[in-house]
Design a protein around this motif. Structure first.
Motif, mmCIF file in Angstrom:
data_model
loop_
_atom_site.group_PDB
_atom_site.id
_atom_site.type_symbol
_atom_site.label_atom_id
_atom_site.label_comp_id
_atom_site.label_asym_id
_atom_site.label_seq_id
_atom_site.Cartn_x
_atom_site.Cartn_y
_atom_site.Cartn_z
ATOM 1 N N ALA A 47 0.853 -1.191 0.000
ATOM 2 C CA ALA A 47 0.000 0.000 0.000
ATOM 3 C C ALA A 47 0.888 1.241 0.000
ATOM 4 O O ALA A 47 1.971 1.246 0.587
ATOM 5 N N ILE A 48 0.413 2.272 -0.671
ATOM 6 C CA ILE A 48 1.150 3.533 -0.772
ATOM 7 C C ILE A 48 0.172 4.686 -0.572
ATOM 8 O O ILE A 48 -0.935 4.680 -1.123
ATOM 9 N N ASP A 49 0.581 5.670 0.246
ATOM 10 C CA ASP A 49 -0.158 6.925 0.279
ATOM 11 C C ASP A 49 0.853 8.063 0.171
ATOM 12 O O ASP A 49 2.029 7.839 -0.085
ATOM 13 N N ILE A 77 4.578 4.278 2.942
ATOM 14 C CA ILE A 77 4.293 3.033 2.246
ATOM 15 C C ILE A 77 4.147 1.940 3.294
ATOM 16 O O ILE A 77 4.713 2.037 4.385
ATOM 17 N N GLN A 78 3.360 0.920 2.980
ATOM 18 C CA GLN A 78 3.201 -0.220 3.875
ATOM 19 C C GLN A 78 3.839 -1.442 3.228
ATOM 20 O O GLN A 78 3.605 -1.716 2.046
ATOM 21 N N VAL A 79 4.642 -2.122 4.010
ATOM 22 C CA VAL A 79 5.393 -3.269 3.525
ATOM 23 C C VAL A 79 5.018 -4.487 4.354
ATOM 24 O O VAL A 79 4.891 -4.394 5.575
ATOM 25 N N MET A 80 4.817 -5.647 3.698
ATOM 26 C CA MET A 80 4.534 -6.887 4.415
ATOM 27 C C MET A 80 5.612 -7.904 4.083
ATOM 28 O O MET A 80 5.942 -8.111 2.906
ATOM 29 N N LEU A 130 -7.423 -7.083 5.472
ATOM 30 C CA LEU A 130 -7.871 -6.538 6.748
ATOM 31 C C LEU A 130 -6.739 -5.813 7.476
ATOM 32 O O LEU A 130 -6.967 -4.799 8.150
ATOM 33 N N SER A 131 -5.505 -6.320 7.335
ATOM 34 C CA SER A 131 -4.380 -5.657 7.987
ATOM 35 C C SER A 131 -4.093 -4.299 7.372
ATOM 36 O O SER A 131 -3.490 -3.430 8.011
ATOM 37 N N LEU A 132 -4.537 -4.098 6.121
ATOM 38 C CA LEU A 132 -4.346 -2.814 5.453
ATOM 39 C C LEU A 132 -5.502 -1.850 5.708
ATOM 40 O O LEU A 132 -5.499 -0.734 5.198
ATOM 41 N N GLY A 133 -6.508 -2.315 6.444
ATOM 42 C CA GLY A 133 -7.623 -1.443 6.784
ATOM 43 C C GLY A 133 -8.812 -1.551 5.858
ATOM 44 O O GLY A 133 -9.729 -0.721 5.936
ATOM 45 N N GLU A 134 -8.845 -2.567 4.983
ATOM 46 C CA GLU A 134 -10.020 -2.746 4.124
ATOM 47 C C GLU A 134 -11.229 -3.129 4.977
ATOM 48 O O GLU A 134 -11.096 -3.889 5.943
ATOM 49 N N ALA A 155 -16.483 -7.088 3.948
ATOM 50 C CA ALA A 155 -17.718 -6.897 3.189
ATOM 51 C C ALA A 155 -18.668 -8.084 3.318
ATOM 52 O O ALA A 155 -19.829 -7.928 3.678
ATOM 53 N N THR A 156 -18.183 -9.284 3.019
ATOM 54 C CA THR A 156 -19.031 -10.469 3.008
ATOM 55 C C THR A 156 -18.423 -11.527 3.911
ATOM 56 O O THR A 156 -17.371 -12.083 3.604
ATOM 57 N N ARG A 157 -19.055 -11.790 5.040
ATOM 58 C CA ARG A 157 -18.572 -12.764 6.017
ATOM 59 C C ARG A 157 -17.091 -12.539 6.349
ATOM 60 O O ARG A 157 -16.310 -13.487 6.446
ATOM 61 N N GLY A 158 -16.705 -11.314 6.471
ATOM 62 C CA GLY A 158 -15.346 -10.995 6.855
ATOM 63 C C GLY A 158 -14.369 -10.846 5.718
ATOM 64 O O GLY A 158 -13.232 -10.439 5.926
ATOM 65 N N TYR A 159 -14.785 -11.167 4.481
ATOM 66 C CA TYR A 159 -13.894 -11.022 3.331
ATOM 67 C C TYR A 159 -13.975 -9.600 2.791
ATOM 68 O O TYR A 159 -15.067 -9.108 2.489
ATOM 69 N N PRO A 160 -12.833 -8.924 2.618
ATOM 70 C CA PRO A 160 -12.855 -7.585 2.017
ATOM 71 C C PRO A 160 -13.098 -7.677 0.512
ATOM 72 O O PRO A 160 -12.903 -8.740 -0.099
ATOM 73 N N PRO A 161 -13.504 -6.597 -0.128
ATOM 74 C CA PRO A 161 -13.814 -6.636 -1.567
ATOM 75 C C PRO A 161 -12.640 -7.063 -2.439
ATOM 76 O O PRO A 161 -12.842 -7.643 -3.510
ATOM 77 N N SER A 162 -11.406 -6.795 -2.016
ATOM 78 C CA SER A 162 -10.249 -7.124 -2.854
ATOM 79 C C SER A 162 -10.132 -8.626 -3.106
ATOM 80 O O SER A 162 -9.588 -9.048 -4.126
ATOM 81 N N VAL A 163 -10.641 -9.456 -2.190
ATOM 82 C CA VAL A 163 -10.574 -10.906 -2.379
ATOM 83 C C VAL A 163 -11.341 -11.309 -3.639
ATOM 84 O O VAL A 163 -10.855 -12.078 -4.472
#
Length: 413
Positions: free
Chosen positions: A15-17, A21-24, A235-239, A242-250
């Motif tokens: 992630a970048i703002d 930047i966020q690094v994993m 989720l760790s990135l703050g998403e 949306a659906t049963r705990g899954y963020p939209p990016s999945v």
């Protein structure tokens, strides 16, 4: 990225703002702190910030067949590092252009009678194997790796139990299966980045052999654990969940991965094929949970493994009445199609009458069609039973089904 002991830990910018930047990391983050530094993989001119890009890639080589690798391409089989190819292949490649990729190839003999007969597959097709835990998905994957008529098998074990890896390689897959396979393994104790990367690495390896014109069988166990890794990352990135705990990016990432399998682009009049078989771990035996629903809508068919069938002692525990291949009309002759339609009708009628027969409420001779279903269904079930080392060929499978439907139980044996 370096930890407090100076050890380099591979990581990815996720992630970048404007200000950060966020690094994993791909490896466990033990030893990392706020004073550790991350090093970009390329020099940056002063005043420039991420104006260049670094595309993750693999240098796949033909000698990788027979190897067991981790998602970063490092050996897991106590052998020297694998030889590197000359051309880097992008881990995040786009699927072939829809109007330029080839059509599905001829039917593919999977070596499993239940699939050959009731979910007949074509080269370049993508099938989902839906099952709860402990119903025989890994054993079925091993049967396919050994017996399917393909040039190369690429197997991704995503989030697998660590203790089961050697059992799968030595007992289920065996030397014959490993000799034509590439295994990519990320166990359940590894970071979500590694578990996610296992799916991309296996797909990239399959694309390498596909581009050489090979008929590749890509198997992933399981897509659900790949989605779990994506969920942890999102989720760790703050998403937002949306659906049963899954963020939209999945659900945005799933088609990007699954569409990479299938027919390859036509090059010099020929095209390789990636036949994709993806297992889906059905949570709580709920076949309508979000991942199952999404995967079923993307793939070209689904195969359901049923716990009750396994408990009754018939393996592979495939529920043929709930399994469907969308390419069957293009790979069965009229005679074969009639055989399958008749067998399905008999099994369905027997299932409908099972409770009445068990209670003694049906009297033989009342309905000739029901009598036929009750007489032939045990032989059809026996035909579907197959040990993990038992070979099978699709033409012989249809011949045996013809014998069962026309001659009855005695001849079927």
């Amino acid at each position: 990225m370096n930890d407090s002991h100076g050890k380099k830990i591979p990581a990815e910018i996720v992630a970048i703002d404007r200000r950060s930047i966020q690094v994993m990391p791909f490896l466990p983050s033990t030893g990392l702190g706020t004073t550790n530094h991350a090093t970009l993989p390329f020099p940056q001119p002063k005043g420039e910030f991420l104006h260049q890009t670094h595309t993750p890639s693999l240098r796949v080589h033909d000698s990788w067949i027979g190897r067991v690798l981790d998602p970063l391409g490092q050996p897991m089989d106590n052998r020297p590092p694998p030889q590197q190819g000359n051309i880097p292949t992008r881990l995040r490649a786009d699927p072939p252009h829809a109007t330029q990729r080839a059509r599905l190839g001829p039917r593919l003999d999977l070596g499993v009678r239940a699939l050959n007969l009731f979910a007949t597959c074509r080269q370049g097709q993508r099938l989902g194997l839906f099952a709860g835990s402990g119903v025989g998905k890994s054993t079925l994957i091993a049967m396919l790796a050994r017996q399917a008529r393909c040039d190369v098998a690429v197997i991704a074990l995503v989030g697998e139990r660590g203790r089961e890896v050697r059992e799968f390689i030595e007992d289920d897959l065996g030397e014959a299966g490993l000799a034509r396979a590439v295994l990519v393994i990320a166990t359940s104790d590894q970071t979500p980045m590694m578990r996610r990367e296992a799916a991309y690495t296996a797909t990239t390896i399959a694309e390498h052999f596909r581009d050489q014109g090979a008929n590749v069988l890509l198997m992933m166990d399981s897509v659900t654990r790949f989605c779990h890794a994506l969920r942890e990352i999102g989720l760790s990135l703050g998403e937002p969940p949306a659906t049963r705990g899954y963020p939209p990016s999945v659900f945005a990432e799933l088609p990007r991965l699954l569409e990479r399998a299938g027919p390859g682009p036509v090059i010099n009049g020929r095209a390789g094929q990636i036949t994709g078989l993806y297992t889906v771990l059905v949570e709580g035996d709920d076949h309508n949970e979000p991942v199952s629903d999404a995967v079923r809508g993307i793939l070209d068919g689904h195969v359901v493994l049923d716990r009750k069938i396994g408990e009754a002692g018939r393996y592979p525990a495939i529920d043929v009445l709930r399994s469907l291949s969308r390419t069957v009309p293009g790979c069965l002759s009229d005679t074969e199609h009639s055989l399958v339609r008749e067998a399905r009708a008999l099994l369905s009628l027997q299932a409908d009458m099972a409770d009445l027969v068990r209670l003694g409420a049906y009297r033989p001779g009342t309905d000739p069609r029901v009598d036929q279903a009750l007489r032939l269904s045990p032989s059809i079930e026996a035909l579907l039973r197959q040990t993990k080392t038992e070979p099978s060929q699709i033409d012989e499978d249809f011949a045996r089904l013809h014998t069962v439907l026309t001659a009855g139980p005695a001849d079927a044996r």
